[in-house]
Write a protein that holds these residues in place. Structure first.
Motif, PDB file in Angstrom:
ATOM      1  N   PRO A 196      29.985  44.376  48.480  1.00 28.73           N
ATOM      2  CA  PRO A 196      29.988  43.605  49.851  1.00 28.73           C
ATOM      3  C   PRO A 196      30.227  44.742  50.690  1.00 28.73           C
ATOM      4  CG  PRO A 196      30.950  42.034  48.368  1.00 28.73           C
ATOM      5  CD  PRO A 196      30.202  43.012  47.609  1.00 28.73           C
ATOM      6  N   GLU A 197      30.692  44.853  51.782  1.00 25.97           N
ATOM      7  CA  GLU A 197      30.813  45.740  52.618  1.00 25.97           C
ATOM      8  C   GLU A 197      32.259  45.847  52.706  1.00 25.97           C
ATOM      9  OE1 GLU A 197      29.885  48.457  54.734  1.00 25.97           O
ATOM     10  OE2 GLU A 197      28.218  47.258  53.536  1.00 25.97           O
ATOM     11  N   ASP A 198      32.817  44.504  52.543  1.00 24.95           N
ATOM     12  CA  ASP A 198      34.535  43.766  52.995  1.00 24.95           C
ATOM     13  C   ASP A 198      35.454  44.425  51.640  1.00 24.95           C
ATOM     14  OD1 ASP A 198      33.248  41.924  50.400  1.00 24.95           O
ATOM     15  OD2 ASP A 198      34.270  40.837  51.603  1.00 24.95           O
ATOM     16  N   LEU A 199      34.143  44.461  50.034  1.00 28.41           N
ATOM     17  CA  LEU A 199      35.184  45.327  49.036  1.00 28.41           C
ATOM     18  C   LEU A 199      35.033  46.791  49.184  1.00 28.41           C
ATOM     19  CD1 LEU A 199      36.066  45.330  46.413  1.00 28.41           C
ATOM     20  CD2 LEU A 199      33.708  45.555  45.926  1.00 28.41           C
ATOM     21  N   LYS A 200      33.883  47.418  50.449  1.00 29.58           N
ATOM     22  CA  LYS A 200      34.281  48.652  50.070  1.00 29.58           C
ATOM     23  C   LYS A 200      34.721  49.081  51.544  1.00 29.58           C
ATOM     24  CE  LYS A 200      28.513  49.703  49.876  1.00 29.58           C
ATOM     25  NZ  LYS A 200      27.011  49.407  50.415  1.00 29.58           N
ATOM     26  N   ASP A 201      35.471  48.107  52.702  1.00 30.65           N
ATOM     27  CA  ASP A 201      36.552  48.534  52.855  1.00 30.65           C
ATOM     28  C   ASP A 201      37.529  47.901  52.615  1.00 30.65           C
ATOM     29  OD1 ASP A 201      34.735  48.831  55.651  1.00 30.65           O
ATOM     30  OD2 ASP A 201      34.969  46.705  55.637  1.00 30.65           O
ATOM     31  N   LEU A 202      38.074  47.331  51.406  1.00 29.73           N
ATOM     32  CA  LEU A 202      38.793  47.200  51.307  1.00 29.73           C
ATOM     33  C   LEU A 202      38.848  48.211  49.677  1.00 29.73           C
ATOM     34  CD1 LEU A 202      41.393  45.887  49.571  1.00 29.73           C
ATOM     35  CD2 LEU A 202      39.986  45.502  47.698  1.00 29.73           C
TER      36      LEU A 202
ATOM     37  N   TYR B  85      42.220  42.015  49.729  1.00 32.09           N
ATOM     38  CA  TYR B  85      41.223  42.261  48.556  1.00 32.09           C
ATOM     39  C   TYR B  85      41.426  40.251  48.770  1.00 32.09           C
ATOM     40  CZ  TYR B  85      42.418  40.193  43.558  1.00 32.09           C
ATOM     41  OH  TYR B  85      42.562  39.662  42.792  1.00 32.09           O
ATOM     42  N   ARG B  86      42.422  39.627  48.536  1.00 28.04           N
ATOM     43  CA  ARG B  86      42.138  38.069  49.337  1.00 28.04           C
ATOM     44  C   ARG B  86      40.903  37.755  49.443  1.00 28.04           C
ATOM     45  NH1 ARG B  86      48.101  37.515  49.265  1.00 28.04           N
ATOM     46  NH2 ARG B  86      47.861  37.186  50.804  1.00 28.04           N
ATOM     47  N   ASN B  87      40.183  37.528  51.130  1.00 29.55           N
ATOM     48  CA  ASN B  87      39.310  38.142  51.572  1.00 29.55           C
ATOM     49  C   ASN B  87      38.021  38.322  50.472  1.00 29.55           C
ATOM     50  OD1 ASN B  87      40.937  36.762  53.982  1.00 29.55           O
ATOM     51  ND2 ASN B  87      40.582  38.965  54.582  1.00 29.55           N
ATOM     52  N   VAL B  88      38.464  39.646  49.961  1.00 30.06           N
ATOM     53  CA  VAL B  88      37.159  40.140  48.760  1.00 30.06           C
ATOM     54  C   VAL B  88      37.273  39.299  48.040  1.00 30.06           C
ATOM     55  CG1 VAL B  88      36.229  41.888  47.588  1.00 30.06           C
ATOM     56  CG2 VAL B  88      37.703  41.878  49.888  1.00 30.06           C
ATOM     57  N   ARG B  89      37.682  38.497  47.178  1.00 28.49           N
ATOM     58  CA  ARG B  89      37.893  37.264  46.368  1.00 28.49           C
ATOM     59  C   ARG B  89      36.643  36.423  46.226  1.00 28.49           C
ATOM     60  NH1 ARG B  89      43.749  36.193  43.886  1.00 28.49           N
ATOM     61  NH2 ARG B  89      43.296  35.158  45.169  1.00 28.49           N
ATOM     62  N   ARG B  90      38.154  35.881  47.544  1.00 28.40           N
ATOM     63  CA  ARG B  90      37.000  34.293  47.940  1.00 28.40           C
ATOM     64  C   ARG B  90      35.257  34.498  48.658  1.00 28.40           C
ATOM     65  NH1 ARG B  90      39.044  34.517  52.372  1.00 28.40           N
ATOM     66  NH2 ARG B  90      40.585  33.560  51.840  1.00 28.40           N
ATOM     67  N   GLY B  91      34.976  35.388  48.677  1.00 30.35           N
ATOM     68  CA  GLY B  91      33.787  36.071  48.732  1.00 30.35           C
ATOM     69  C   GLY B  91      33.647  36.278  47.928  1.00 30.35           C
ATOM     70  N   LEU B  92      33.619  36.824  46.746  1.00 30.52           N
ATOM     71  CA  LEU B  92      32.870  37.627  45.723  1.00 30.52           C
ATOM     72  C   LEU B  92      33.139  35.620  45.365  1.00 30.52           C
ATOM     73  CD1 LEU B  92      34.255  40.676  45.207  1.00 30.52           C
ATOM     74  CD2 LEU B  92      31.995  40.131  45.111  1.00 30.52           C
ATOM     75  N   LYS B  93      34.120  35.069  44.461  1.00 28.01           N
ATOM     76  CA  LYS B  93      33.930  34.259  44.175  1.00 28.01           C
ATOM     77  C   LYS B  93      33.175  32.689  44.694  1.00 28.01           C
ATOM     78  CE  LYS B  93      38.783  33.532  42.064  1.00 28.01           C
ATOM     79  NZ  LYS B  93      39.682  32.967  42.214  1.00 28.01           N
ATOM     80  N   GLU B  94      32.166  32.494  45.506  1.00 25.94           N
ATOM     81  CA  GLU B  94      31.432  32.387  46.534  1.00 25.94           C
ATOM     82  C   GLU B  94      30.226  32.578  45.986  1.00 25.94           C
ATOM     83  OE1 GLU B  94      32.350  31.941  50.594  1.00 25.94           O
ATOM     84  OE2 GLU B  94      33.724  31.270  50.704  1.00 25.94           O
ATOM     85  N   GLN B  95      30.105  33.491  45.943  1.00 27.83           N
ATOM     86  CA  GLN B  95      28.760  34.547  45.620  1.00 27.83           C
ATOM     87  C   GLN B  95      28.164  34.435  44.253  1.00 27.83           C
ATOM     88  OE1 GLN B  95      26.116  36.155  46.959  1.00 27.83           O
ATOM     89  NE2 GLN B  95      27.054  35.739  48.959  1.00 27.83           N
ATOM     90  N   LEU B  96      29.402  34.380  43.435  1.00 29.23           N
ATOM     91  CA  LEU B  96      28.977  33.875  42.337  1.00 29.23           C
ATOM     92  C   LEU B  96      29.207  32.431  41.792  1.00 29.23           C
ATOM     93  CD1 LEU B  96      32.429  35.041  39.615  1.00 29.23           C
ATOM     94  CD2 LEU B  96      31.033  32.991  39.484  1.00 29.23           C
ATOM     95  N   ALA B  97      29.720  31.184  42.394  1.00 28.89           N
ATOM     96  CA  ALA B  97      29.041  30.302  42.075  1.00 28.89           C
ATOM     97  C   ALA B  97      27.916  29.680  42.248  1.00 28.89           C
ATOM     98  CB  ALA B  97      29.738  28.952  43.231  1.00 28.89           C
ATOM     99  N   ALA B  98      27.258  30.665  43.972  1.00 32.04           N
ATOM    100  CA  ALA B  98      25.898  30.814  44.235  1.00 32.04           C
ATOM    101  C   ALA B  98      25.028  31.130  43.123  1.00 32.04           C
ATOM    102  CB  ALA B  98      26.305  31.057  45.814  1.00 32.04           C
ATOM    103  N   HIS B  99      25.241  32.360  42.244  1.00 33.23           N
ATOM    104  CA  HIS B  99      24.507  32.415  41.317  1.00 33.23           C
ATOM    105  C   HIS B  99      25.441  33.066  40.113  1.00 33.23           C
ATOM    106  CE1 HIS B  99      22.165  34.404  45.720  1.00 33.23           C
ATOM    107  NE2 HIS B  99      23.463  34.786  46.000  1.00 33.23           N
TER     108      HIS B  99
END
Length: 234
Positions: free
Chosen positions: A132-138, A175-189
């Motif tokens: 995701p773009e926010d990971l790239k930004d991180l 980092y916390r924002n990226v982690r939150r988004g990745l956990k949402e993706q993990l739950a959805a997929h």
């Protein structure tokens, strides 16, 4: 009692031999060279994350192995100088800083390789997942953070180091924002669990790299002022 040393071998102050100052300067130059190499390696890691440059990962691995060798060499030489000459005051602070920052650079190189390897594994096993773009930004923000710590170290700039330490909170928030988004993706997929976990791990390692950059900034302040700011309020 007057010193029996010749003027060539005498110390500028405190009885510290001149050649030992040259050894310290050489150690410092080696430390800065290690930093240059590690920052270059991290830049390649970030390119792998942001641009999919898998061709750079082999270089990151080679450079990490070289960083390991340099880190051991610098530590051994630093301990030898400490044991032989028992430096005090600013000389002791400088050598303590070399030992601390030497380890931080080695850890940055190691973590950069871990991130790069996970990028490659994700591309091979889960090509359908895109970072995701926010990971790239991180990743980009972490590189800027590390580069700033390198500059503060080269210039022995305590003021710049303090600004960098204050900026660490921004990295933590990202980092916390990226982690939150990745956990949402993990739950959805859930069927792509391994792939999203690779990205979570990469984000965590990027945040740890930033922590080591902050540690380098703290060491710069110690070097210049003799003050330990670790664990103090930012």
């Amino acid at each position: 009692m007057a010193s029996s040393r010749s003027s060539e071998g005498s110390a500028p102050s405190g009885g510290f031999p001149r050649h030992t100052f040259r050894e310290q300067d050489a150690l410092w130059a080696e430390l800065l060279a290690l930093g240059d190499a590690v920052v270059g390696s991290l830049e390649k890691c970030v390119q792998a994350v942001c641009e999919g440059r898998l061709d750079l990962i082999a270089e990151v691995k080679e450079e990490e192995e070289e960083s390991d060798r340099k880190e051991v060499k610098i530590e051994q030489e630093c301990l030898r100088v400490l044991a032989l000459y028992e430096p005090v005051a600013s000389d002791l602070r400088r050598l303590a800083t070399v030992l601390k920052v030497n380890r931080d650079w080695e850890r940055v190189a190691d973590l950069a390789l871990r991130v790069a390897r996970r990028v490659r594994k994700l591309a091979r096993k889960h090509p359908e997942i895109v970072a995701p773009e926010d990971l790239k930004d991180l990743a980009r923000a972490v590189f800027v953070h590390v580069k700033a710590s390198q500059t503060a170290l080269k210039q022995s700039d305590a003021e710049a180091a303090r600004k960098l330490i204050a900026g660490d909170q921004t990295i933590d928030d990202a980092y916390r924002n990226v982690r939150r988004g990745l956990k949402e993706q993990l739950a959805a997929h859930a069927d792509q669990l391994d792939g999203w976990l690779l990205l979570l791990n990469s984000a965590r390692n990027l945040e740890r790299i930033a922590d080591h950059a902050t540690g380098i900034a703290q060491a710069v302040i110690f070097l210049q002022e003799g003050t330990i700011v670790r664990h103090s309020a930012k």
